[in-house]
Scaffold this active site. Structure first.
Site, PDB file in Angstrom:
ATOM      1  N   ASP A   1       0.805  -1.186  -0.039  1.00 27.31           N
ATOM      2  CA  ASP A   1      -0.281  -0.068  -0.065  1.00 27.31           C
ATOM      3  C   ASP A   1       0.836   1.240   0.166  1.00 27.31           C
ATOM      4  OD1 ASP A   1       0.785  -0.724   2.733  1.00 27.31           O
ATOM      5  OD2 ASP A   1      -0.396   0.973   3.309  1.00 27.31           O
TER       6      ASP A   1
ATOM      7  N   GLU B   1      -0.087  -0.859   5.843  1.00 35.96           N
ATOM      8  CA  GLU B   1       1.167  -0.495   6.565  1.00 35.96           C
ATOM      9  C   GLU B   1       1.034   0.655   6.984  1.00 35.96           C
ATOM     10  OE1 GLU B   1       5.303   0.896   7.467  1.00 35.96           O
ATOM     11  OE2 GLU B   1       3.915   1.673   5.897  1.00 35.96           O
TER      12      GLU B   1
END
Length: 483
Positions: A78, A145
């Site tokens: 991400d 994350e």
């Protein structure tokens, strides 16, 4: 036409560009997770995809390397989604528009997502290379994350055999990271009431700041636009009566906010005084942040007479009190590691809704007790003003390990290849290594990566030459781990 097709290493940049065509902001990772699963399927590799969209892909050891212990390669898929004010980019469906500027890859008007797309690209290029002499590889690509290490928290690590983990989520060539801060997200909320008020409506915009990562750049004397707005409004109220109708700034709790807007209502005759105050405050701030953030700009816009919904007396003062006196920046430096920030706070997102004032913080510390104490301090301040503070996304610190064969091998390899010792340090930014270290007893971790600048901002860049050097370094490390 592929923009990065002529860059080396060719397969790394091939996969990085493929990734950039797929929307992969935090909380929007299903599509990229499926892409990774298909990669494994097409090559006959074992893989596991969980409900959090994490992916584990396993590749057997090269012939003759079967006796070498398994190595885990890890990164997250991400990215932080930031764009310039004039950009119409839609991160939920639009591909990134990549550009090459000298030695750097960047994206037009948006973040690049080199953090941590380059880890994904490295891993895929390694998994497809059947000529590589390497031990068995367990590739772990996590999700979300950037919003609290949520994917790593959800991951079932019992599927992993390896106890040597190389994390590829670092942004400075020449550094081996061997420890990191823990963190959490704190959301302070004040209930507010509104009344109607008529007067001259004005916007005050503070922008032109550099911003940056709230861990890696927190000690670089960069300004926080939310805190600057709190200061301006606090000072303005001493000389100019005004009502507060709007207040908004920042996009991510873990990014130092670069732009904040306030909407105020004043007497028509006082508009000139607001402009004067803005000019004076801008001059003061540019002087205070000289050498680090001298581009600070305060702009005022007039909209004429109108009736607005504004905060009632008392609620404005409470909101500004919280904004001004909530902890911000470096709270304490480490007493053990020179130059390392131990504890910090970043009020990254601020929003004034119809009935609530919200201030979202990223709190970090390499000491669990200090992180807890800072969170409790913020909670006490918020509750004193009649509000509430909710904690989420708590993740542990990754503590320095004195005995680390992986660190020693990687440091020796770096010196052998580049003729100088790497800097072996801990970092204030959060890394997923802490969660893996907590879940997997005996784990030996090191983090490294190619040089990137201004991550989490629209100026983010990835060094092409550093990407190639660190690719060659990673291959050499794997060869040595294979024996």
């Amino acid at each position: 036409m592929a923009v990065l097709s002529k860059l080396q290493p060719e397969r790394v940049f091939h996969y990085f560009e493929e990734l950039c065509q797929i929307p992969h902001g935090s909380h929007n990772t299903k599509q990229v997770s499926d892409w990774l699963a298909n990669f494994a399927k097409e090559r006959g590799l074992w893989y596991s995809q969980d409900e959090a969209n994490n992916i584990i892909i396993k590749k057997p050891a090269a012939k003759g390397c079967e006796a070498a212990p398994t190595v885990i390669l890890q990164g997250h898929c991400d990215m932080v989604c930031e764009k310039t004010p004039e950009s119409n980019h839609d991160f939920t469906k639009d591909p990134l528009e990549l550009m090459i500027e000298g030695d750097f890859v960047t994206a037009k008007d948006t973040t690049l997502g080199g953090d941590d797309g380059i880890a994904v690209a490295y891993i895929l290029a390694l998994l497809e290379d059947d000529t590589l002499r390497a031990p068995a590889i367990e590739a772990v690509i996590t999700t979300d994350e950037e919003v609290g290490l949520l994917g790593a928290k959800a991951l079932d690590t019992s599927q992993l055999e390896g106890r040597r983990l190389i994390n590829l989520d670092s942004e400075e060539e020449g550094y081996l990271w061997v420890g990191c801060a823990g963190g959490l997200r704190a959301l302070s909320t004040l209930n507010v009431e509104r009344v109607s008020a008529k007067g001259a409506v004005m916007d005050v915009v503070i922008d032109g700041l550099k911003g940056g990562h709230s861990g890696a750049e927190i000690d670089k004397n960069r300004a926080n636009s939310n805190k600057l707005m709190g200061r301006f409004l606090w000072e303005l109220g001493k000389t100019v009566p005004y009502r507060l109708a709007g207040l908004e700034g920042g996009l991510k709790d873990n990014a130092i906010p670069r732009s904040t807007t306030a909407k105020i209502v004043v007497e028509a005759s006082a508009q000139k005084d607001v402009f004067t105050a803005a000019i004076k405050c801008q001059q003061d701030l540019r002087g205070e942040y000289s050498g680090s953030d001298e581009g600070i700009t305060i702009r005022c816009r007039q909209y004429g007479e109108a009736e607005c919904r504004v905060l009632k007396d008392g609620d404005k003062e409470k909101a500004l009190f919280l904004l001004n006196f909530a902890p911000w920046g470096v709270v304490k430096m480490s007493g053990d590691i020179e130059g390392l920030v131990e504890t910090s706070s970043n009020p990254g997102v601020m929003k004034l809704e119809e009935e609530k004032f919200l201030l979202d913080f990223s709190i970090r510390s390499s000491k669990g007790s200090a992180k807890k104490a800072l969170a409790e301090k913020l909670t006490a301040l918020t509750e004193f003003l009649g509000g509430s503070c909710a904690m989420s996304g708590d993740y542990p610190a990754w503590e320095y390990r004195k005995d680390s064969p992986l660190r020693d091998l990687m440091a020796d390899t770096y010196e052998e290849m580049f003729g100088e010792k790497p800097l072996v340090q801990a970092i204030h930014a959060g890394l997923e290594c802490g969660l893996f270290y907590e879940k997997m007893p005996g784990l030996d971790c090191v983090s490294f990566g190619p040089t990137m600048h201004d991550i989490h901002t629209t100026e983010e860049t990835l060094s092409i030459s550093s990407t190639e050097r660190m690719w060659n370094y990673l291959i050499k490390v794997l060869e040595k781990l294979a024996g």
